[in-house]
Design an enzyme around this catalytic site. Structure first.
Site, PDB file in Angstrom:
ATOM      1  N   LYS A  24     -14.543  54.247  -6.034  1.00 56.02           N
ATOM      2  CA  LYS A  24     -14.905  54.636  -4.673  1.00 56.02           C
ATOM      3  C   LYS A  24     -14.531  56.093  -4.448  1.00 56.02           C
ATOM      4  O   LYS A  24     -13.362  56.423  -4.392  1.00 56.02           O
ATOM      5  CB  LYS A  24     -14.156  53.763  -3.662  1.00 56.02           C
ATOM      6  CG  LYS A  24     -14.644  52.324  -3.625  1.00 56.02           C
ATOM      7  CD  LYS A  24     -13.904  51.510  -2.587  1.00 56.02           C
ATOM      8  CE  LYS A  24     -14.187  51.936  -1.176  1.00 56.02           C
ATOM      9  NZ  LYS A  24     -15.588  51.748  -0.763  1.00 56.02           N
ATOM     10  N   TYR A  38     -14.801  49.587  19.939  1.00 54.70           N
ATOM     11  CA  TYR A  38     -14.191  50.429  18.901  1.00 54.70           C
ATOM     12  C   TYR A  38     -15.094  51.629  18.684  1.00 54.70           C
ATOM     13  O   TYR A  38     -16.224  51.481  18.211  1.00 54.70           O
ATOM     14  CB  TYR A  38     -14.063  49.599  17.628  1.00 54.70           C
ATOM     15  CG  TYR A  38     -13.395  50.288  16.457  1.00 54.70           C
ATOM     16  CD1 TYR A  38     -12.124  50.847  16.592  1.00 54.70           C
ATOM     17  CD2 TYR A  38     -14.010  50.354  15.216  1.00 54.70           C
ATOM     18  CE1 TYR A  38     -11.494  51.459  15.516  1.00 54.70           C
ATOM     19  CE2 TYR A  38     -13.389  50.955  14.133  1.00 54.70           C
ATOM     20  CZ  TYR A  38     -12.130  51.505  14.289  1.00 54.70           C
ATOM     21  OH  TYR A  38     -11.513  52.103  13.228  1.00 54.70           O
ATOM     22  N   ASP A  55     -12.622  56.359   1.884  1.00 49.07           N
ATOM     23  CA  ASP A  55     -12.900  55.007   2.346  1.00 49.07           C
ATOM     24  C   ASP A  55     -12.128  53.999   1.499  1.00 49.07           C
ATOM     25  O   ASP A  55     -12.234  53.990   0.289  1.00 49.07           O
ATOM     26  CB  ASP A  55     -14.417  54.764   2.242  1.00 49.07           C
ATOM     27  CG  ASP A  55     -14.775  53.301   2.395  1.00 49.07           C
ATOM     28  OD1 ASP A  55     -14.036  52.593   3.113  1.00 49.07           O
ATOM     29  OD2 ASP A  55     -15.776  52.875   1.821  1.00 49.07           O
ATOM     30  N   HIS A  97     -12.167  50.576   1.954  1.00 49.95           N
ATOM     31  CA  HIS A  97     -12.678  49.190   1.984  1.00 49.95           C
ATOM     32  C   HIS A  97     -13.180  48.830   0.595  1.00 49.95           C
ATOM     33  O   HIS A  97     -14.324  49.084   0.257  1.00 49.95           O
ATOM     34  CB  HIS A  97     -13.798  49.050   3.014  1.00 49.95           C
ATOM     35  CG  HIS A  97     -13.310  49.187   4.416  1.00 49.95           C
ATOM     36  ND1 HIS A  97     -13.178  50.396   5.031  1.00 49.95           N
ATOM     37  CD2 HIS A  97     -12.899  48.263   5.316  1.00 49.95           C
ATOM     38  CE1 HIS A  97     -12.724  50.208   6.261  1.00 49.95           C
ATOM     39  NE2 HIS A  97     -12.532  48.925   6.464  1.00 49.95           N
ATOM     40  N   TYR A 128      -7.269  40.363  10.947  1.00 56.68           N
ATOM     41  CA  TYR A 128      -8.690  40.729  10.972  1.00 56.68           C
ATOM     42  C   TYR A 128      -9.198  41.117   9.589  1.00 56.68           C
ATOM     43  O   TYR A 128     -10.164  40.568   9.071  1.00 56.68           O
ATOM     44  CB  TYR A 128      -8.925  41.899  11.946  1.00 56.68           C
ATOM     45  CG  TYR A 128     -10.336  42.411  11.892  1.00 56.68           C
ATOM     46  CD1 TYR A 128     -11.333  41.802  12.636  1.00 56.68           C
ATOM     47  CD2 TYR A 128     -10.695  43.454  11.041  1.00 56.68           C
ATOM     48  CE1 TYR A 128     -12.644  42.226  12.554  1.00 56.68           C
ATOM     49  CE2 TYR A 128     -12.005  43.885  10.948  1.00 56.68           C
ATOM     50  CZ  TYR A 128     -12.978  43.269  11.698  1.00 56.68           C
ATOM     51  OH  TYR A 128     -14.273  43.677  11.602  1.00 56.68           O
TER      52      TYR A 128
END
Lengths: 658, 326
Positions: free
Chosen positions: A533, A15, A537, A539, A169
């Site tokens: 955040k 990746y 991003d 996550h 995932y």
């Protein structure tokens, strides 16, 4: 010497992608000469969320976690000298998958390749974006439509393409147990297939072919025996679901095909060399069992908890795959586990529990409903909270992190040189190129292409053909996504933190709660913390865990979620009257965004509010942030959340006394 | 007294501060505010403060309150109205902490100075409100054109919120059997407006709306003569948002015309002052002045803007009485 017959190896990928199309192209060509057999493209966050590199939200993010692709020339540069007709390319792209595939097709056409020959995968799985990864752009319904447009189009026009990778995932990264990973992936696949089945342009007899093109993208954690059983369980379940629910008679079309990136969540910042051992064992979980072996594998680098991997780090991970597939005798045997009562029992257990959980989701209206009512998100946050607590309490041993922490100096880690640095001029160069490109194109063509995209959307036509025409006409990523944004608006997914249940008291918590309560008496009200955040991003798992723990120690937490501009963070801190701000950044854009927040606070006269930052932040960057005024910087090695909150309470007390 | 937006966050911090000195200062601030508020419907000028409509939004978790509020804010901002919002979430019984959140969906105001959002934890209180909710709303009403209070409801909180706002909107989620639940919980008595959200779901939303309509038939008009409407709205596709704003305006006009507005305001203010006195001096202290209803009656009798509407004088009396009894 005659060698025994071997199965062909899985596809070896890494990746990767960063800085610019040109820099990434060089990296890809280098990786291919080293024996990589497929490409796995990492796009930067603006590209993933549908913004051009010069959009205000793109600031600090361009070229950081992947390559910026704004238009056809970027895509052509990315694959210069790489014949797309003969390549196998996986693209980790979701909200804007239809657009990036359109650019890919257009780039292939410019190379003279027939789209029918193109092989590869678009991740194109939006549901897990709402649950974990956070790079969604539009609300669930139009997103599902985009997904199914891409699938319906590619089934005939690109028969070798995997139009979607149903991702479990990211669910594991968000804390999912194996049962949850299986159940939610299956529920997700059902949501997608149901949507495709309902389309008038997909004839009933085409459905089995559609089912045959659905592939999965799994995680593989360190409990590799259970992971192996998980893969077998998913294969069996998928076979059952596709037969029962979609009536697929051809067994080859019911095959469970999946790619893997092994677990990043468990990689540690402390004693990072241990990660290479973890990566090897995790790779075994998805390759040992021939009947449930992955089709493609990508391994993270040993230093991912420190920052971005360098070419050598990626090479080391590629070599693991090559040794495993080509040097060992793994590929010479049939399945090693058929007939094992231990494995059979474990697989049956996982299947039963996963089916139960899947049925629960289906009963509440399926995966989309369970996103909107935050059910799945809440379950994931609960699992993650339990996992982190087990690490804190030492019930779950993580070597080098919470046990066996004694270590000699690492021969691999050499300060600032052990990770890749993105040149800060990358963003400026990319923006310059983008503006020059805009100046070169024919405006009338662009407007016409956007108009026909709008028409297709309004009339319910498939958006792929007009998107490919738009790619050729010079439309940019931001313009394409802008058409959807103007129609459907921005979307904010539920966070799932507000509903998570507080734990019963444990001793460390009790002491901390008393400390926070006394602090509240001094302040006149309980300490209030803003957690958010900045940047693109998505996550949010770490920020959510911090928010939950802040509540559990007795703080009042304003959890603002993802994708905030520094300006929004500053005005929110002021309006909400908070005592401390916690920022989480994993994309490497901390340098710019945190400094912008500090600057904004100063301008608003709020510099007395302490700011703490958490994320993957190299030590020399952390030093810079502290010098700029950040009170504390936390990185993955700081796993003891109670200790962190003890410090935060201290900071608030000091700032109140000042 | 500064009445610009910049002064609001600090004022709200003060109103939430439980230290004794700060409590006194907070009540003095409220008294000063009360004396400067315009009672007329005309747009105020000079030293006179406006007194914006106060609207409550309750409904079960998942009914889409935040998303609906977001749509309302967008619509009001298009009309150039400024909006203040107080959002209340429950506190954890175990830790005392709270996650104030998932407000992230009120996004219309991000970076817009015409929108103000303060979230609050309910702390020890049951019933969907915090001690600081009413005074915070009073401050916001002096600065913004319209004020909303958003809180999780079902049962007790409808009554509480109704006692605090001018107009209570109950947000209902479409679904079979809900209406019966609402009736059981006694929710139907309090709201002035019913908004069945997620009208984009079609038949199921329409069915819920007509069930509500039928359930309300017996009590469609409240004591002030207001006909309580049931609206179908959708935050997702914008359906009914314009009508909802129009209904809010109509209810406001009705309250003014019927004289009920002044009455509601006075009751709400007195309830807050009574609760504040009781928090401070306990039941024992309140009984020194003859008990809750006697104190309430005296608070209601205080003239508006007389500098004593928040019980500062009564507090002195209680202190004196307590001093004697010791």
């Amino acid at each position: 010497m005659t060698l025994p017959h071997r199965d062909p190896p899985w596809v070896f990928r890494t990746y990767s992608g960063h800085t610019s199309a040109r820099a990434s192209n060089e990296l890809y060509r280098l990786n291919l000469t080293k024996g990589q057999t497929g490409l796995s493209i990492a796009f930067d966050l603006p590209t993933q969320t549908g913004y051009d590199s010069d959009h205000p939200l793109a600031r600090g993010e361009v070229g950081k976690v992947g390559v910026p692709i704004c238009h056809l020339e970027d895509m052509q540069a990315l694959f210069e000298g790489i014949p797309l007709g003969r390549m196998n390319t996986s693209m980790t792209i979701n909200a804007t998958a239809a657009w990036l595939l359109a650019l890919y097709v257009a780039a292939a056409e410019r190379q003279g390749a027939d789209p029918k020959t193109l092989a590869g995968t678009t991740q194109n799985d939006i549901i897990k974006e709402y649950l974990s990864r956070g790079t969604y752009a539009f609300p669930p319904e139009p997103s599902l439509r985009l997904i199914s447009d891409l699938i319906a189009y590619s089934v005939d026009a690109m028969p070798k393409w995997n139009p979607i990778n149903i991702c479990s995932y990211h669910l594991q990264e968000a804390g999912a147990t194996p049962v949850q990973e299986i159940a939610y992936a299956m529920a997700n696949a059902i949501a997608v297939l149901d949507a495709v089945r309902a389309r008038p342009d997909v004839p009933k007899q085409a459905l089995p072919r559609v089912v045959g093109r659905i592939s999965f993208f799994l995680n593989a954690g360190i409990r590799f025996v259970e992971e192996l059983c998980k893969c077998r369980a998913m294969g069996e379940l998928w076979d059952e679901i596709t037969r029962e629910r979609y009536g697929v008679e051809d067994a080859t079309l019911r095959r469970f095909r999946y790619g893997v990136q092994v677990n990043s969540l468990g990689l540690t910042e402390s004693q990072p060399e241990n990660n290479i051992i973890r990566i090897v064992l995790e790779a075994l979980g998805v390759t040992l069992s021939r009947d449930a072996r992955c089709r493609a594998l990508q391994l993270p680098a040993w230093n991912e908890a420190l920052g971005l991997p360098r070419p050598w780090d990626q090479q080391w991970s590629l070599r693991i795959q090559q040794v495993l597939a080509l040097e060992t005798d793994l590929l010479e045997y049939g399945d090693l586990f058929n007939g094992s009562p231990v494995v059979a029992a474990k697989v049956a257990d996982l299947k039963r529990a996963a089916r139960e959980e899947m049925e629960r989701v289906l009963a509440m209206g399926g995966a989309v409903a369970a996103v909107e009512n935050a059910y799945m998100k809440r379950r994931l946050v609960e699992s993650q909270t339990a996992r982190l607590r087990a690490i804190e309490h030492g019930e779950l041993q993580v070597i080098g992190l919470n046990c066996f922490t004694e270590t000699a100096a690492s021969a691999l880690v050499e300060g600032a040189h052990s990770i890749l640095r993105i040149d800060e001029s990358a963003e400026r160069d990319q923006v310059e190129h983008l503006r020059a490109f805009r100046g070169r194109r024919h405006d009338a063509d662009v407007q016409a292409a956007l108009a026909s995209l709008r028409d297709a959307l309004a009339s319910g036509q498939n958006v792929m053909p007009p998107s490919i025409r738009a790619a050729h006409a010079g439309v940019t990523t931001g313009e394409w996504a802008g058409v959807f944004r103007s129609l459907y608006g921005e979307y904010r997914a539920p966070t799932g933190v507000a509903v998570s249940v507080a734990p019963a008291a444990d001793e460390a918590l009790t002491g901390l709660r008393e400390q926070i309560r006394r602090l509240g008496e001094r302040l006149g009200r309980p300490p209030k913390m803003l957690i958010g955040k900045p940047g693109l991003d998505g996550h949010s798992n770490g920020a959510e865990q911090i928010a939950v723990r802040a509540r559990d120690v007795g703080m009042e937490v304003v959890y603002e979620g993802i994708r905030l501009t520094p300006g929004e963070i500053v005005s929110s801190a002021r309006d909400e009257g908070v005592h401390v701000i916690g920022l989480s950044i994993l994309s490497g854009s901390h340098g710019v965004l945190v400094v912008d927040v500090l600057e904004g606070l100063r301008k608003a006269g709020l510099e007395r509010i302490p700011v703490v930052v958490g994320g993957i932040i190299p030590e020399d960057d952390a030093a810079k942030l502290r010098a700029a005024g950040v009170a504390r910087v936390y990185t993955p090695k700081d796993f003891d959340l109670n200790a962190i909150f003890g410090e935060i309470a201290q900071l608030v007390a000091e700032s109140a006394a000042a | 007294m500064r009445r610009d937006r910049d002064a609001v966050p600090e004022a709200l911090n003060l109103l939430d501060d439980r230290r004794p000195g700060q409590r006194e200062a907070a009540l003095a601030l409220l008294d000063a505010l009360e004396s400067k508020i315009s009672r007329s419907e005309a747009k105020p000028s000079g030293a006179v403060l406006r007194d914006a409509p106060r609207i409550g939004l309750t409904g079960a978790p998942g009914s889409g309150k935040s998303t609906l509020l977001d749509a309302l804010v967008r619509a009001l901002r298009k009309r150039n109205e400024t909006v203040g919002i107080v959002a209340v979430d429950p506190s954890s019984r175990v830790s005392g902490g709270a996650l104030l959140g998932d407000r992230a969906r009120v996004r219309a105001g991000a970076g817009d100075r015409g929108v103000f959002l303060r979230s609050m934890a309910a702390r020890e209180r049951l019933g969907g409100l915090a001690d600081a909710t009413w005074p915070s709303v009073a401050v916001l009403a002096a600065v913004f054109d319209r004020v909303f209070v958003e809180t999780v409801g079902v049962g007790q909180s409808e009554a509480e919120v109704a006692g605090l706002v001018d107009t209570l909107v109950f947000v209902a989620q479409p679904g079979a059997g809900d209406v019966l639940q609402f009736m059981k919980a006694g929710i139907l008595e309090h709201p002035d407006v019913f908004a069945v959200n997620k009208a984009d779901l079609g038949a199921v939303a329409e069915r819920t709306a007509s069930e509500l309509q039928a359930a309300l038939a017996m009590s469609a008009r409240d004591a002030t003569g207001w006909q309580r409407p049931v609206l179908l709205v959708s935050a997702r596709d914008g359906r009914g948002i314009g009508e909802l704003v129009a209904v809010l305006d109509a209810h406001r006009a009705h309250l003014v015309a019927s004289g009920a507005l002044a009455e509601r305001r006075k009751r709400a203010r007195s309830s807050f002052a009574l609760d504040a006195l009781e928090r401070r001096y306990g039941t024992f202290g309140i009984e020194r002045l003859g008990g809750r209803e006697a104190v309430r009656a005296r608070l209601l009798a205080e003239p508006e803007g007389g500098g004593n509407a928040f019980g500062l004088g009564l507090a002195r009396e209680i202190e004196a009485a307590l001093g004697k009894s010791r």
